[in-house]
Design a protein around this motif. Structure first.
Motif, PDB file in Angstrom:
ATOM      1  N   UNK A 167      15.513   0.589  -8.174  1.00 29.71           N
ATOM      2  CA  UNK A 167      14.876  -0.230  -9.950  1.00 29.71           C
ATOM      3  C   UNK A 167      13.274   0.462  -9.793  1.00 29.71           C
ATOM      4  N   UNK A 168      12.484   0.591 -11.677  1.00 27.52           N
ATOM      5  CA  UNK A 168      10.713   1.174 -11.488  1.00 27.52           C
ATOM      6  C   UNK A 168      10.366   0.209 -10.819  1.00 27.52           C
ATOM      7  N   UNK A 169       8.585  -0.025 -10.674  1.00 34.50           N
ATOM      8  CA  UNK A 169       8.491  -0.999  -9.903  1.00 34.50           C
ATOM      9  C   UNK A 169       7.075   0.460 -10.434  1.00 34.50           C
ATOM     10  N   UNK A 170       5.629  -1.039 -10.431  1.00 38.81           N
ATOM     11  CA  UNK A 170       4.492  -0.847 -10.787  1.00 38.81           C
ATOM     12  C   UNK A 170       4.049  -0.199  -9.086  1.00 38.81           C
ATOM     13  N   UNK A 171       3.995  -0.799  -8.703  1.00 33.11           N
ATOM     14  CA  UNK A 171       4.300  -0.800  -7.450  1.00 33.11           C
ATOM     15  C   UNK A 171       4.517  -0.530  -5.951  1.00 33.11           C
ATOM     16  N   UNK A 172       5.359   0.449  -6.393  1.00 37.50           N
ATOM     17  CA  UNK A 172       6.380   1.038  -5.230  1.00 37.50           C
ATOM     18  C   UNK A 172       6.237   1.498  -3.816  1.00 37.50           C
ATOM     19  N   UNK A 173       7.540   1.135  -3.405  1.00 36.53           N
ATOM     20  CA  UNK A 173       7.147   1.336  -2.199  1.00 36.53           C
ATOM     21  C   UNK A 173       7.854   2.923  -1.687  1.00 36.53           C
ATOM     22  N   UNK A 174       8.023   3.601  -2.759  1.00 41.06           N
ATOM     23  CA  UNK A 174       9.040   4.829  -2.796  1.00 41.06           C
ATOM     24  C   UNK A 174       8.288   5.839  -3.600  1.00 41.06           C
ATOM     25  N   UNK A 175       8.824   6.911  -3.723  1.00 40.24           N
ATOM     26  CA  UNK A 175       8.090   8.283  -4.624  1.00 40.24           C
ATOM     27  C   UNK A 175       9.377   8.959  -4.979  1.00 40.24           C
TER      28      UNK A 175
END
Ligand SMILES: [Zn+2]
Length: 228
Positions: free
Chosen positions: A78-86
């Motif tokens: 899923x998308x996150x605005x402050x993610x832990x991956x790229x």
């Protein structure tokens, strides 16, 4: 759901928005997690260009990965605005790899930023449900609630003050009926009472009573009840 080898550091699981990819083992910052793969679509081909789904990953002006295939585990991320991956995009190799940008602990959901275009097209209209955005919303809700409570408390304080004022007024009225009269008429009544000071107590009673009844017509219900 596609089967995932137990050697992999992730599993598909329930997330806030449906399904998501979750770490099952610690994933080190910088480590490759999973490849985002699927058929390559060539925008120069009409047939390819007509394909439309939520899993298209644009590599450059010409090539796009169609990630909607079942085997593409990365599509569960899923998308996150402050993610832990790229998403590590290599247009020349026509390859996309999802890579950790933080140390990820087992149980944590893996996510990356889908980018502005996707966000605008798919997430903004329904509201992004990532942790960061949910936190923001929660904070806003808490602030709104605090404001509502503050206003309510204020209104209650005001009502209490008013009630106290009325109670005090009422107490005064019961001890001295003539004080019920306001302004001009109070003065008048006082004068009259002074003037009739020598009269009998029965007369005094009548004048006081009539004063009350005049007053009660002009004032609000609780007071007329009090004087009745
Ligand atoms: Zn968000």
């Amino acid at each position: 759901m596609p089967a995932i080898s137990s050697k992999k550091p992730y599993r598909i699981g329930r997330s806030r928005t449906g399904l998501g990819l979750f770490a099952t083992k610690p994933i080190k910052k910088g480590a490759k997690i999973v490849r985002y793969f699927g058929p390559l679509l060539d925008s120069k081909k009409k047939k390819d260009d007509a394909i439309e789904n939520k899993y298209l990953f644009e590599l450059n002006g010409r090539w796009t990965i169609d990630g909607s295939v079942r085997e593409n585990i990365a599509r569960y991320i899923n998308h996150a605005c402050r993610p832990n991956a790229e998403s590590d995009v290599r247009p020349r190799k026509r390859k996309v790899v999802i890579r950790a940008i933080k140390n990820i602990e087992p149980g944590e959901e893996i996510n990356y930023d889908y980018g502005t275009d996707y966000f605008k097209a798919y997430l903004k209209p329904i509201g992004c449900k990532c942790d960061a955005c949910e936190k923001k919303r929660k904070k806003k809700r808490a602030e709104a609630k605090a404001e509502r409570l503050r206003l309510k408390a204020k209104a209650e304080r005001k009502a209490l003050k008013k009630a106290e004022k009325q109670a005090a007024k009422k107490a005064k009225e019961t001890s001295k009926p003539k004080q019920k009269l306001n302004g001009k008429s109070k003065h008048l009544n006082g004068k009259r009472l002074n003037g009739h000071g020598g009269k009998s107590s029965a007369n005094k009673m009548i004048s006081a009573k009539s004063g009350i009844s005049v007053k009660s017509r002009g004032k609000q219900a609780p007071e007329s009840r009090a004087s009745a």
